[in-house]
Scaffold this motif. Structure first.
Motif, PDB file in Angstrom:
ATOM      1  N   GLU A  28     -78.004   7.824  31.973  1.00 17.95           N
ATOM      2  CA  GLU A  28     -76.526   6.782  32.383  1.00 17.95           C
ATOM      3  C   GLU A  28     -75.478   6.485  31.033  1.00 17.95           C
ATOM      4  O   GLU A  28     -76.155   7.022  30.300  1.00 17.95           O
ATOM      5  CB  GLU A  28     -76.344   5.032  32.750  1.00 17.95           C
ATOM      6  CG  GLU A  28     -77.833   4.776  34.746  1.00 17.95           C
ATOM      7  CD  GLU A  28     -77.949   3.403  34.766  1.00 17.95           C
ATOM      8  OE1 GLU A  28     -76.523   3.485  34.673  1.00 17.95           O
ATOM      9  OE2 GLU A  28     -78.965   2.890  35.538  1.00 17.95           O
ATOM     10  N   ALA A  29     -74.205   6.817  32.020  1.00 18.29           N
ATOM     11  CA  ALA A  29     -73.488   7.157  31.152  1.00 18.29           C
ATOM     12  C   ALA A  29     -72.556   6.159  31.828  1.00 18.29           C
ATOM     13  O   ALA A  29     -71.874   5.852  32.541  1.00 18.29           O
ATOM     14  CB  ALA A  29     -72.831   8.527  31.055  1.00 18.29           C
ATOM     15  N   LEU A  30     -71.437   5.901  30.495  1.00 17.69           N
ATOM     16  CA  LEU A  30     -70.285   4.966  30.450  1.00 17.69           C
ATOM     17  C   LEU A  30     -68.868   6.136  30.438  1.00 17.69           C
ATOM     18  O   LEU A  30     -68.609   6.416  29.150  1.00 17.69           O
ATOM     19  CB  LEU A  30     -69.916   3.679  29.651  1.00 17.69           C
ATOM     20  CG  LEU A  30     -68.815   2.960  29.665  1.00 17.69           C
ATOM     21  CD1 LEU A  30     -68.815   1.953  31.105  1.00 17.69           C
ATOM     22  CD2 LEU A  30     -68.967   2.127  28.616  1.00 17.69           C
ATOM     23  N   TYR A  31     -68.155   5.684  31.576  1.00 17.52           N
ATOM     24  CA  TYR A  31     -67.009   6.886  31.204  1.00 17.52           C
ATOM     25  C   TYR A  31     -65.702   6.122  31.297  1.00 17.52           C
ATOM     26  O   TYR A  31     -65.181   5.205  32.014  1.00 17.52           O
ATOM     27  CB  TYR A  31     -66.911   7.924  32.529  1.00 17.52           C
ATOM     28  CG  TYR A  31     -67.835   9.234  32.739  1.00 17.52           C
ATOM     29  CD1 TYR A  31     -67.401   9.983  31.667  1.00 17.52           C
ATOM     30  CD2 TYR A  31     -69.080   9.045  33.009  1.00 17.52           C
ATOM     31  CE1 TYR A  31     -68.318  10.985  32.118  1.00 17.52           C
ATOM     32  CE2 TYR A  31     -69.930   9.749  32.736  1.00 17.52           C
ATOM     33  CZ  TYR A  31     -69.373  11.217  32.475  1.00 17.52           C
ATOM     34  OH  TYR A  31     -70.200  12.407  32.345  1.00 17.52           O
ATOM     35  N   PHE A  32     -64.553   5.971  30.471  1.00 22.72           N
ATOM     36  CA  PHE A  32     -63.692   5.810  29.852  1.00 22.72           C
ATOM     37  C   PHE A  32     -62.008   7.301  30.211  1.00 22.72           C
ATOM     38  O   PHE A  32     -62.660   7.996  30.850  1.00 22.72           O
ATOM     39  CB  PHE A  32     -63.533   5.477  29.001  1.00 22.72           C
ATOM     40  CG  PHE A  32     -62.764   6.449  28.095  1.00 22.72           C
ATOM     41  CD1 PHE A  32     -62.207   6.458  27.060  1.00 22.72           C
ATOM     42  CD2 PHE A  32     -64.156   7.105  27.445  1.00 22.72           C
ATOM     43  CE1 PHE A  32     -62.244   7.371  26.038  1.00 22.72           C
ATOM     44  CE2 PHE A  32     -64.107   7.280  26.187  1.00 22.72           C
ATOM     45  CZ  PHE A  32     -63.242   8.400  25.487  1.00 22.72           C
ATOM     46  N   GLN A  33     -61.063   6.613  30.049  1.00 21.06           N
ATOM     47  CA  GLN A  33     -60.085   7.427  30.502  1.00 21.06           C
ATOM     48  C   GLN A  33     -58.996   7.947  29.512  1.00 21.06           C
ATOM     49  O   GLN A  33     -59.156   6.375  28.741  1.00 21.06           O
ATOM     50  CB  GLN A  33     -59.092   6.365  31.801  1.00 21.06           C
ATOM     51  CG  GLN A  33     -59.942   6.444  33.179  1.00 21.06           C
ATOM     52  CD  GLN A  33     -58.561   5.591  34.085  1.00 21.06           C
ATOM     53  OE1 GLN A  33     -58.913   3.987  33.417  1.00 21.06           O
ATOM     54  NE2 GLN A  33     -58.620   6.186  34.806  1.00 21.06           N
ATOM     55  N   ARG A  34     -58.249   8.490  29.215  1.00 24.88           N
ATOM     56  CA  ARG A  34     -57.565   8.957  27.805  1.00 24.88           C
ATOM     57  C   ARG A  34     -55.807   9.571  28.257  1.00 24.88           C
ATOM     58  O   ARG A  34     -56.709  10.442  29.156  1.00 24.88           O
ATOM     59  CB  ARG A  34     -58.247   9.986  26.844  1.00 24.88           C
ATOM     60  CG  ARG A  34     -57.153   9.646  25.775  1.00 24.88           C
ATOM     61  CD  ARG A  34     -58.095  10.503  24.647  1.00 24.88           C
ATOM     62  NE  ARG A  34     -59.318  10.361  24.131  1.00 24.88           N
ATOM     63  CZ  ARG A  34     -59.594   9.258  23.373  1.00 24.88           C
ATOM     64  NH1 ARG A  34     -58.745   8.516  23.035  1.00 24.88           N
ATOM     65  NH2 ARG A  34     -60.963   8.891  22.820  1.00 24.88           N
ATOM     66  N   CYS A  35     -55.323   9.075  28.067  1.00 21.66           N
ATOM     67  CA  CYS A  35     -54.169   9.577  28.048  1.00 21.66           C
ATOM     68  C   CYS A  35     -54.044  10.439  27.889  1.00 21.66           C
ATOM     69  O   CYS A  35     -53.757  10.890  26.930  1.00 21.66           O
ATOM     70  CB  CYS A  35     -52.941   8.085  28.293  1.00 21.66           C
ATOM     71  SG  CYS A  35     -51.190   8.856  28.308  1.00 21.66           S
ATOM     72  N   THR A  36     -53.315  11.664  28.811  1.00 22.66           N
ATOM     73  CA  THR A  36     -53.531  12.809  28.160  1.00 22.66           C
ATOM     74  C   THR A  36     -51.675  12.961  27.315  1.00 22.66           C
ATOM     75  O   THR A  36     -51.805  13.949  26.566  1.00 22.66           O
ATOM     76  CB  THR A  36     -52.840  13.825  29.037  1.00 22.66           C
ATOM     77  OG1 THR A  36     -51.762  13.539  30.358  1.00 22.66           O
ATOM     78  CG2 THR A  36     -54.184  13.954  30.346  1.00 22.66           C
ATOM     79  N   TRP A  37     -50.668  11.386  27.340  1.00 18.60           N
ATOM     80  CA  TRP A  37     -49.549  12.367  26.793  1.00 18.60           C
ATOM     81  C   TRP A  37     -49.401  11.601  25.847  1.00 18.60           C
ATOM     82  O   TRP A  37     -49.104  12.079  24.709  1.00 18.60           O
ATOM     83  CB  TRP A  37     -48.409  11.187  28.096  1.00 18.60           C
ATOM     84  CG  TRP A  37     -47.940  11.612  29.085  1.00 18.60           C
ATOM     85  CD1 TRP A  37     -48.752  11.628  30.054  1.00 18.60           C
ATOM     86  CD2 TRP A  37     -47.336  13.683  29.449  1.00 18.60           C
ATOM     87  NE1 TRP A  37     -48.005  12.092  31.478  1.00 18.60           N
ATOM     88  CE2 TRP A  37     -47.286  13.145  30.292  1.00 18.60           C
ATOM     89  CE3 TRP A  37     -46.305  13.537  28.336  1.00 18.60           C
ATOM     90  CZ2 TRP A  37     -46.687  14.573  31.012  1.00 18.60           C
ATOM     91  CZ3 TRP A  37     -45.046  14.785  29.123  1.00 18.60           C
ATOM     92  CH2 TRP A  37     -45.494  15.005  29.812  1.00 18.60           C
ATOM     93  N   CYS A  38     -50.276  10.159  25.294  1.00 22.34           N
ATOM     94  CA  CYS A  38     -50.388   9.461  23.793  1.00 22.34           C
ATOM     95  C   CYS A  38     -51.935   9.512  23.634  1.00 22.34           C
ATOM     96  O   CYS A  38     -51.698   9.295  22.039  1.00 22.34           O
ATOM     97  CB  CYS A  38     -49.704   8.015  24.090  1.00 22.34           C
ATOM     98  SG  CYS A  38     -50.155   6.840  25.165  1.00 22.34           S
ATOM     99  N   GLY A  39     -52.460   9.738  24.084  1.00 21.04           N
ATOM    100  CA  GLY A  39     -54.253   9.425  23.233  1.00 21.04           C
ATOM    101  C   GLY A  39     -54.806   8.315  24.348  1.00 21.04           C
ATOM    102  O   GLY A  39     -55.649   8.692  22.883  1.00 21.04           O
ATOM    103  N   THR A  40     -53.720   6.940  24.420  1.00 21.44           N
ATOM    104  CA  THR A  40     -54.509   6.352  24.226  1.00 21.44           C
ATOM    105  C   THR A  40     -55.771   5.876  25.849  1.00 21.44           C
ATOM    106  O   THR A  40     -56.118   6.545  26.474  1.00 21.44           O
ATOM    107  CB  THR A  40     -53.983   4.999  24.776  1.00 21.44           C
ATOM    108  OG1 THR A  40     -52.329   4.977  23.638  1.00 21.44           O
ATOM    109  CG2 THR A  40     -54.440   3.949  25.237  1.00 21.44           C
ATOM    110  N   ALA A  41     -57.292   5.280  24.828  1.00 21.34           N
ATOM    111  CA  ALA A  41     -58.351   5.338  25.145  1.00 21.34           C
ATOM    112  C   ALA A  41     -57.956   3.662  26.027  1.00 21.34           C
ATOM    113  O   ALA A  41     -57.589   2.773  25.833  1.00 21.34           O
ATOM    114  CB  ALA A  41     -59.043   4.817  24.814  1.00 21.34           C
ATOM    115  N   MET A  42     -58.687   4.096  27.670  1.00 16.22           N
ATOM    116  CA  MET A  42     -58.415   2.136  28.313  1.00 16.22           C
ATOM    117  C   MET A  42     -60.078   2.882  29.752  1.00 16.22           C
ATOM    118  O   MET A  42     -60.531   3.995  29.471  1.00 16.22           O
ATOM    119  CB  MET A  42     -57.526   2.591  29.077  1.00 16.22           C
ATOM    120  CG  MET A  42     -56.952   3.805  30.423  1.00 16.22           C
ATOM    121  SD  MET A  42     -55.325   4.328  29.911  1.00 16.22           S
ATOM    122  CE  MET A  42     -54.975   5.611  29.188  1.00 16.22           C
TER     123      MET A  42
END
Length: 133
Positions: A28-42
């Motif tokens: 199992e894995a946990l996926y998150f998102q990263r903004c391609t504009w500013c690099g913020t992880a969320m």
């Protein structure tokens, strides 16, 4: 391979909640998102909280983080459980449960144990170094 749900892209086989259902050969894995504009992880967002961008790419977390807040919940459950906010090493925060001790875990390092608790649907973590008296 990706499929699109609204403005966020998710790896094929994942749900809109950012969790990946395990394949027989993959843990199992946990996926998150990263903004391609500013690099913020969320985690589980439609827009970036920093720049309001909608171009978010999914990334797999390494599964380690630090407990930033934790509280013990006694309601709606036969046994007490903790609800914690975990700051993952990639920079995003996720709500989940830490197995083991109910109190005194603030600041503790944790690792993902299960990406999706079968009852609550939240990630479950285990302490990396348990305190032994």
């Amino acid at each position: 391979m990706y499929h699109h749900s609204g403005n966020a892209a998710h790896p094929a086989g994942s749900s809109a909640t950012g969790l990946l259902e395990p394949a027989s050969h993959e843990p199992e894995a946990l996926y998150f998102q990263r903004c391609t504009w500013c690099g913020t992880a969320m985690y589980q967002r439609v827009l970036c909280p920093a720049c309001r961008g909608s171009d978010l790419r999914p990334e797999r977390s390494d599964g380690t983080g630090t407990v930033r807040r934790s509280t013990v919940v006694h309601r709606y459950t036969p046994a007490a459980r903790n609800v914690s906010l975990i700051e993952m090493d990639e920079g995003f925060v996720v709500r989940g449960r830490v197995m083991g001790a109910l109190i005194g875990i603030h600041g503790s390092r944790v690792r993902l144990s299960t990406a999706r608790d079968p009852v609550r649907g939240e990630p479950v973590f285990k302490l990396l170094h348990e305190y032994r008296a």
